[in-house]
Write a protein that holds these residues in place. Structure first.
Motif, PDB file in Angstrom:
ATOM      1  N   ASN A  86       0.804  -1.214   0.000  1.00 45.56           N
ATOM      2  CA  ASN A  86       0.000   0.000   0.000  1.00 45.56           C
ATOM      3  C   ASN A  86       0.840   1.269   0.000  1.00 45.56           C
ATOM      4  N   TYR A  87       2.036   1.224   0.611  1.00 44.98           N
ATOM      5  CA  TYR A  87       2.850   2.430   0.688  1.00 44.98           C
ATOM      6  C   TYR A  87       3.484   2.745  -0.666  1.00 44.98           C
ATOM      7  N   LYS A  88       3.817   4.041  -0.868  1.00 40.98           N
ATOM      8  CA  LYS A  88       4.245   4.520  -2.178  1.00 40.98           C
ATOM      9  C   LYS A  88       5.759   4.562  -2.355  1.00 40.98           C
ATOM     10  N   GLN A  89       6.525   4.466  -1.281  1.00 36.94           N
ATOM     11  CA  GLN A  89       7.962   4.591  -1.391  1.00 36.94           C
ATOM     12  C   GLN A  89       8.579   3.380  -2.097  1.00 36.94           C
ATOM     13  N   VAL A  90       9.587   3.659  -2.915  1.00 41.99           N
ATOM     14  CA  VAL A  90      10.341   2.621  -3.611  1.00 41.99           C
ATOM     15  C   VAL A  90      11.808   2.800  -3.257  1.00 41.99           C
ATOM     16  N   GLY A  91      12.488   1.709  -2.874  1.00 41.14           N
ATOM     17  CA  GLY A  91      13.889   1.779  -2.492  1.00 41.14           C
ATOM     18  C   GLY A  91      14.791   2.188  -3.642  1.00 41.14           C
ATOM     19  N   ILE A  92      15.881   2.879  -3.314  1.00 44.08           N
ATOM     20  CA  ILE A  92      16.828   3.334  -4.345  1.00 44.08           C
ATOM     21  C   ILE A  92      17.431   2.156  -5.092  1.00 44.08           C
ATOM     22  N   SER A  93      17.676   1.055  -4.394  1.00 39.57           N
ATOM     23  CA  SER A  93      18.325  -0.100  -5.024  1.00 39.57           C
ATOM     24  C   SER A  93      17.452  -0.758  -6.088  1.00 39.57           C
ATOM     25  N   LYS A  94      16.151  -0.495  -6.055  1.00 37.72           N
ATOM     26  CA  LYS A  94      15.235  -1.112  -7.014  1.00 37.72           C
ATOM     27  C   LYS A  94      15.019  -0.253  -8.260  1.00 37.72           C
ATOM     28  N   MET A  95      15.665   0.909  -8.332  1.00 38.56           N
ATOM     29  CA  MET A  95      15.482   1.816  -9.464  1.00 38.56           C
ATOM     30  C   MET A  95      16.646   1.699 -10.441  1.00 38.56           C
ATOM     31  N   LYS A  96      16.319   1.664 -11.728  1.00 40.61           N
ATOM     32  CA  LYS A  96      17.328   1.645 -12.783  1.00 40.61           C
ATOM     33  C   LYS A  96      17.254   2.953 -13.564  1.00 40.61           C
ATOM     34  N   PHE A  97      18.359   3.657 -13.601  1.00 42.48           N
ATOM     35  CA  PHE A  97      18.404   4.979 -14.230  1.00 42.48           C
ATOM     36  C   PHE A  97      18.284   4.874 -15.748  1.00 42.48           C
ATOM     37  N   GLU A  98      17.475   5.795 -16.331  1.00 38.70           N
ATOM     38  CA  GLU A  98      17.372   5.882 -17.795  1.00 38.70           C
ATOM     39  C   GLU A  98      17.999   7.167 -18.316  1.00 38.70           C
ATOM     40  N   CYS A  99      17.468   8.332 -17.856  1.00 42.88           N
ATOM     41  CA  CYS A  99      18.021   9.594 -18.331  1.00 42.88           C
ATOM     42  C   CYS A  99      17.549  10.734 -17.435  1.00 42.88           C
ATOM     43  N   HIS A 100      18.314  11.845 -17.470  1.00 49.40           N
ATOM     44  CA  HIS A 100      17.899  13.078 -16.812  1.00 49.40           C
ATOM     45  C   HIS A 100      16.910  13.815 -17.717  1.00 49.40           C
ATOM     46  N   ASN A 101      15.996  14.553 -17.117  1.00 45.99           N
ATOM     47  CA  ASN A 101      14.993  15.275 -17.900  1.00 45.99           C
ATOM     48  C   ASN A 101      14.913  16.754 -17.563  1.00 45.99           C
ATOM     49  N   ASN A 102      15.736  17.213 -16.647  1.00 44.45           N
ATOM     50  CA  ASN A 102      15.705  18.610 -16.236  1.00 44.45           C
ATOM     51  C   ASN A 102      14.282  18.981 -15.827  1.00 44.45           C
ATOM     52  N   ASN A 103      13.687  20.014 -16.404  1.00 39.71           N
ATOM     53  CA  ASN A 103      12.370  20.486 -15.962  1.00 39.71           C
ATOM     54  C   ASN A 103      11.228  20.047 -16.872  1.00 39.71           C
ATOM     55  N   TRP A 104      11.468  19.076 -17.747  1.00 37.85           N
ATOM     56  CA  TRP A 104      10.427  18.636 -18.669  1.00 37.85           C
ATOM     57  C   TRP A 104      10.214  17.136 -18.539  1.00 37.85           C
ATOM     58  N   GLN A 105       8.966  16.715 -18.709  1.00 39.20           N
ATOM     59  CA  GLN A 105       8.629  15.301 -18.760  1.00 39.20           C
ATOM     60  C   GLN A 105       8.164  14.981 -20.169  1.00 39.20           C
ATOM     61  N   TYR A 106       8.695  13.870 -20.705  1.00 38.58           N
ATOM     62  CA  TYR A 106       8.362  13.448 -22.061  1.00 38.58           C
ATOM     63  C   TYR A 106       7.700  12.077 -21.977  1.00 38.58           C
ATOM     64  N   ILE A 107       6.426  12.015 -22.303  1.00 38.01           N
ATOM     65  CA  ILE A 107       5.648  10.794 -22.148  1.00 38.01           C
ATOM     66  C   ILE A 107       5.168  10.342 -23.533  1.00 38.01           C
ATOM     67  N   VAL A 108       5.557   9.144 -23.910  1.00 37.69           N
ATOM     68  CA  VAL A 108       5.150   8.600 -25.215  1.00 37.69           C
ATOM     69  C   VAL A 108       3.736   8.047 -25.077  1.00 37.69           C
ATOM     70  N   LYS A 109       2.834   8.542 -25.928  1.00 35.36           N
ATOM     71  CA  LYS A 109       1.441   8.114 -25.931  1.00 35.36           C
ATOM     72  C   LYS A 109       1.127   7.441 -27.262  1.00 35.36           C
ATOM     73  N   THR A 110       0.025   6.695 -27.257  1.00 36.23           N
ATOM     74  CA  THR A 110      -0.445   6.042 -28.459  1.00 36.23           C
ATOM     75  C   THR A 110      -1.866   6.462 -28.751  1.00 36.23           C
ATOM     76  N   THR A 111      -2.159   6.793 -29.982  1.00 35.83           N
ATOM     77  CA  THR A 111      -3.511   7.210 -30.342  1.00 35.83           C
ATOM     78  C   THR A 111      -4.466   6.046 -30.161  1.00 35.83           C
ATOM     79  N   VAL A 112      -5.641   6.352 -29.628  1.00 34.99           N
ATOM     80  CA  VAL A 112      -6.642   5.310 -29.363  1.00 34.99           C
ATOM     81  C   VAL A 112      -7.444   5.024 -30.637  1.00 34.99           C
TER      82      VAL A 112
END
Length: 424
Positions: free
Chosen positions: A398-424
């Motif tokens: 139920n809790y939202k925290q995720v341990g650092i050891s379980k995260m795999k780094f992909e890339c830095h994004n600075n102040n923008w989020q880029y989310i790939v979407k698919t048309t329905v």
């Protein structure tokens, strides 16, 4: 979506397919120039045959539609969400600075030498949106060869939107022309009748803000309504009261603040991009319907680019949102949950830390096979949200925290989020 390509000198070439980009990267014939928008740079000399690329831009006060096309191919499309919270953040900063002058802290004297405005000054909330619009136009223009810019702008007559029958000298008169003030105009508009109980005789009338000023409501007559003193009580103002419910039911009070912004943006686009081809919504809509495209900002941008026939149009598109990486103020006006007293010692809360153990806020990471963004840190973990703004949590937890050891780094994004979407 296709991948943007640069030659060895950093000049743009024609975008390539994702498969070809993977092959070039695996064979070390190219390197990743930047992740968002994904761009590679060739590591060897190659032919530079270039076709013309068209950039379509659907401007707006809340969203920007972007598309890159060439001949009958849609190579790239995206939608940018513009910030709408700049004014509220500035108002909050003003409140904190004003309160700080009355506490036992370092005295901050009022400044009067910063009141001079530049000739083309705009309020920060508008300037922010103008800057981001120009930023994304310049980014795409630097990533495609021989860019041919097509921009849709808006031209609005705000007075005619309020009163379609306005004419001549009426433009010099506001809605309250001929009345002593806004209060009497609201009474006359509502026929001197309480809009709550419907009674008018032997009643003292007041004007009531439909959306409270504390929640962003204005003093415009569209946000005012006639209420008698029997209904205009503190009990009805509280949560659960009839006036409080009106705030939710009448949330969509007619607003005209987008129209002046679009008029301002149009004039500045004429100055900044004199060679761009300008179109209007009345031309875009019928073309989009004829080509069978749904009403979206990126589809509008595709039509704006001037394409006449579509033989290639990938289902993937990019949603771009700005992420505020940290809270600027160290002081807390009210105690945060878990604290017994306000943070008056100016010590950052762990949730307000911008980085932790090599990870930064808004970094893209992979957790349990899902891709998401870091939105905050805990004492030994982080909060991660996916592209739909949902928390990524441990299975069956139920809790939202995720341990650092379980995260795999992909890339830095600075102040923008880029989310790939698919048309329905």
């Amino acid at each position: 979506m296709r991948v943007f390509v640069l030659n060895m000198r950093g000049e743009p070439l024609m975008p390539c397919s994702q498969r070809k980009a993977r092959l070039l990267l695996k064979s070390n014939k190219a390197i990743i120039y930047k992740y968002n928008p994904f761009t590679i740079q060739l590591a060897y000399a190659t032919g530079e045959a270039k076709q013309g690329c068209r950039i379509g831009v659907d401007t707006g006060s809340k969203h920007i539609g972007l598309a890159v096309t060439s001949e009958d191919k849609v190579m790239w499309k995206a939608e940018v969400e513009l910030r709408q919270d700049v004014k509220s953040k500035i108002d909050k900063r003003r409140m904190y600075r004003g309160n700080r002058r009355y506490r036992k802290t370092r005295y901050r004297k009022p400044r009067f030498l910063n009141r001079k405005r530049e000739p083309k000054w705009l309020p920060p909330s508008l300037q922010n949106r103008v800057n981001h619009t120009f930023h994304w136009i310049d980014v795409l223009s630097s990533l495609v060869p021989n860019p041919n810019l097509h921009i849709e702008v808006g031209k609005f007559d705000t007075a005619k939107m309020i009163n379609p029958e306005i004419n001549g000298v009426d433009y010099q008169h506001g809605q309250t022309y001929g009345f002593y003030d806004e209060r009497y105009f609201v009474f006359a508009r509502d026929n001197y009748t309480c809009q709550c109980c419907g009674k008018s005789k032997d009643k003292i009338l007041n004007t009531h803000h439909i959306i409270y000023r504390s929640n962003g409501g204005t003093n415009r007559v569209d946000n005012l309504i006639t209420i008698c003193t029997d209904c205009h009580t503190s009990q009805n103002h509280k949560k659960g009261g009839i006036l409080y419910k009106w705030q939710e039911q009448h949330k969509k009070v007619t607003q005209y603040k987008e129209s002046p912004f679009m008029n301002t943006l149009r004039r500045r686009i004429f100055t900044a991009y004199p060679d761009a081809k300008i179109t209007y919504g009345s031309e875009t809509t019928p073309k989009r319907k004829d080509m069978g495209l749904n009403k979206t900002h990126y589809n509008d941008a595709i039509i704006i680019s001037g394409i006449n026939d579509i033989n290639e149009n990938d289902e993937e598109w990019l949603l771009i949102k700005q992420f505020r990486k940290k809270k600027r103020s160290l002081h807390e006006a009210t105690a945060r949950k878990g604290r017994k007293k306000p943070n008056s010692s100016q010590v950052r809360n762990s949730k307000n830390t911008p980085y932790y153990k090599g990870f930064y806020l808004n970094d893209k990471v992979v957790v349990f096979g899902k891709s998401g963004y870091i939105t905050g840190f805990t004492s030994d973990g982080a909060y991660i949200k996916d592209g739909d703004d949902n928390y990524i949590t441990l299975p069956n937890k139920n809790y939202k925290q995720v341990g650092i050891s379980k995260m795999k780094f992909e890339c830095h994004n600075n102040n923008w989020q880029y989310i790939v979407k698919t048309t329905v």
